[in-house]
Scaffold this active site. Structure first.
Site, short mmCIF file in Angstrom:
data_model
loop_
_atom_site.label_atom_id
_atom_site.label_comp_id
_atom_site.label_asym_id
_atom_site.label_seq_id
_atom_site.Cartn_x
_atom_site.Cartn_y
_atom_site.Cartn_z
CE LYS A 146 -4.30 1.65 2.31
NZ LYS A 146 -5.07 1.49 3.49
CD GLU A 156 -19.26 -2.95 8.58
OE1 GLU A 156 -18.37 -2.10 8.01
OE2 GLU A 156 -19.53 -3.99 8.27
NE ARG A 199 -21.00 -3.00 5.53
CZ ARG A 199 -20.38 -3.51 4.41
NH1 ARG A 199 -20.89 -2.88 3.23
NH2 ARG A 199 -19.54 -4.76 4.40
#
Length: 622
Positions: free
Chosen positions: A286, A371, A399
């Site tokens: 990343k 979640e 969610r």
């Protein structure tokens, strides 16, 4: 773009407007294209802001995917979308990248109505595999031969729905390629060489034909085929981390170096020739190619405009954000009460739990992008005497709606929800807007819902909700408020009581949360009563009755969907009790508010001083 008299700044990239242009390039030129694409990405995001580190990490992967597959006919589905800026640049949108995340400009995420190359709209994570599988099913039923490729990050793979889709895909035996972009580790040189060799062998036509041919020939010999299958799985299980995916029905290849373009292209070409569910494990870094982002990929995940040479960006607006208020409160509350534990679904930095994680590591739980699990975990903790705080964005709490109802509220468990990014969120647009929490939370029995007017009240209402014995939700907006400095104590407010901030005549403005300041401007102009309601549930019914009796018009104001929100709570009380009141409600309209600054979004929603004054005066004159 430079003039014809000047040398092009990105000579190879400027030849590639669409993937068809890319596919005409010789393989040996692709690394140079990757270098130019990475430099261009840094340049443009340094001016617009947005997501940076994730896109830098998938430059080579993006090029390889579009080089090998016939997009947009072949369906390429990116998870979330913050890793898809290079994809946008290579699919006809390079000239519009300067408009990224701005009003009327390119979305920071994926949108089907923006480009035919965006096969599936995505702002939330972990949807790519399920969407790609759905498209694969459609292709099979329609008799269409095409490829379906889902690119998912290692973080997004932590969500349950990603594994649900993997499980289903393996059972259906569909032509589906899942690419795992693993950017949380690096490959050492020796391991990388072995992994790349295995990937070449295991994805080659020769290996797969030999494997299938041997099974056909020897499969008729009793016991031999079972022995072959066990040997193959044993060898791959020893050498590669793909046993789980193999057990789910996928042919696992990898891990391979996601920055080695020739290797990526060769492996993808081999895998394209294979059938059924395939899983390619790609390891990337990343922030690759931009030193500041490589050194701090979390900070450079989402950025404000920055210096492309040094990476220096403003680390704050100077004002105290609501997130910072929560951060201070949760640490102070934890120091007082050892029962407090904090839970977040992969949003440590965004939700303001960095300091808490450092000071209370044993009481901090990051569950990943999960979640639903976050909420049920909190419920389990509350069952046995802990007092969990779930720090979550409004858009992500959606969610976990079933868990909010079934696991927490139905059992009346003592869980506090610190709901950040409530209301409109600017450049992240409609996928991340917290436009619905008042509506979806208010209808849940046992669940209290609170909304602070400013930073000082945010701290106080968090403490108020915390001291309440039962589930409670405190929602607060993105960024800074009017600048009210919180006190240092841990004082709570009287439960279920609003406050009159200004006494006026004729009109009473009942404001819920972030729009109290705007309501104050309107109240001054109209000589109206200004009320900071604070509580959506329980509603201060006595105060509403009092205001109804003494004012000609009640005006409700909220930064939430008008349908079912706080204004609806007032309307229900007025109607159910037959109160003599004229009511005018303001909130977010029944449409998605597109990206822009938060001020531009409020203007589009009609929530400005001038629009409110005009509407109220028209009602008074009717």
């Amino acid at each position: 773009m430079s003039s014809s008299a000047e040398q092009p700044l990105y000579p190879l990239l400027e030849q590639v407007d669409y993937p068809d242009d890319l596919r005409r390039l010789p393989l040996e030129k692709l690394p140079l294209l990757a270098q130019e694409l990475r430099e261009y990405l840094v340049e443009v995001v340094s001016r617009t802001g947005g997501h940076l580190a994730a896109g830098l990490g998938v430059v080579e992967l993006t090029i390889a995917l579009h080089y090998v597959f016939d997009t947009p006919r072949d369906r390429l589905i990116w998870d979330v979308g913050h890793q898809a800026y290079p994809h946008k640049i290579l699919t006809g949108r390079r000239g519009r990248m300067e408009s990224l995340r701005q009003k009327g400009g390119l979305s920071g995420f994926l949108r089907c109505d923006e480009s035919e190359y965006d096969a599936f709209g995505a702002g939330h994570s972990s949807t790519s595999i399920g969407a790609a599988l759905g498209m694969a099913v459609a292709a099979r039923l329609e008799g269409i031969r095409r490829e379906h490729i889902a690119v998912i990050g290692d973080g997004a793979l932590s969500a349950g729905m990603a594994f649900e889709a993997l499980n289903h895909a393996g059972a259906l035996d569909m032509d589906l390629l899942v690419v795992l972009n693993d950017n949380d580790m690096s490959i050492s040189r020796p391991v990388g060489a072995v992994s790349n060799y295995l990937a070449r062998v295991l994805s080659s036509r020769f290996y797969n034909r030999m494997r299938e041919g041997s099974k056909q020939v020897l499969g008729v010999v009793p016991g031999v085929r079972d022995l072959m299958d066990r040997w193959e799985e044993h060898m791959k299980g020893m050498l590669m981390p793909g046993t789980l995916f193999e057990e789910l029905g996928f042919n696992y290849i990898g891990p391979i170096d996601g920055h080695d373009l020739p290797m990526l292209v060769q492996t993808l070409q081999n895998m394209k020739e294979m059938e059924g569910p395939r899983f390619l494990h790609v390891v990337t870094r990343k922030g690759k190619g931009f030193a500041p982002a490589e050194g701090d990929p979390c900070f450079y995940h989402g950025v404000k405009p920055f210096d492309p040479e040094t990476g220096e960006q403003q680390r704050g607006s100077g004002g105290l954000t609501y997130t910072a208020v929560f951060s201070d409160w949760v640490c102070d509350a934890a120091a007082r009460d050892p029962r407090l534990v904090a839970i977040t679904p992969a949003m440590c930095e965004g939700s303001g739990l960095v300091r808490f994680a450092r000071e209370y590591p044993d009481r901090y739980f990051d569950v990943g992008i999960a979640e639903q699990h976050a909420v049920t975990l909190a419920a389990g903790m509350a069952c046995d005497g802990l007092k969990p705080v779930v720090a979550i964005y409004s858009t992500f709490l959606q969610r976990a709606y079933d868990q909010l109802i079934h696991d927490v509220a139905l059992q009346n468990l003592d869980v506090t929800f610190a709901v950040d990014r409530a209301g409109l969120v600017g450049g992240d647009g409609p996928t991340h807007a917290g436009a619905y929490d008042l509506s979806y939370a208010r209808c849940i029995p046992n669940l209290a819902v609170l909304a602070p007017a400013d930073e000082a009240e945010c701290r106080v209402l968090l403490q108020t909700a915390w001291e309440h014995e039962g589930p409670a939700l405190v929602r607060y907006p993105r960024g800074t408020g009017p600048g009210t400095q919180p006190a240092e104590g841990l004082e709570a407010l009287p439960w279920g009581k609003g406050e009159i901030r200004r006494h006026g005549r004729g009109v009473a403005l009942l404001c819920f949360g972030s729009l109290v300041t705007l309501g104050g401007e309107v109240a001054e102009e109209l000589d109206a009563t200004l009320v900071n309601m604070r509580f959506i549930k329980p509603l201060d019914e006595a105060l509403v009755r009092e205001l109804t009796a003494s004012h000609r018009l009640l005006v409700t104001l909220e930064e939430n969907a008008l349908m079912g929100g706080a204004g609806s709570a007032v309307a229900e009380l007025v109607n159910n009790e037959g109160l003599e009141a004229s009511l005018l409600q303001f909130g977010l309209p029944d449409r998605y508010i597109e990206q822009g600054t938060q001020a531009e979004q409020l203007e589009e929603a009609g929530l400005t001083r001038e629009r409110l004054l005009d509407a109220i005066r028209r009602r008074l004159s009717s």
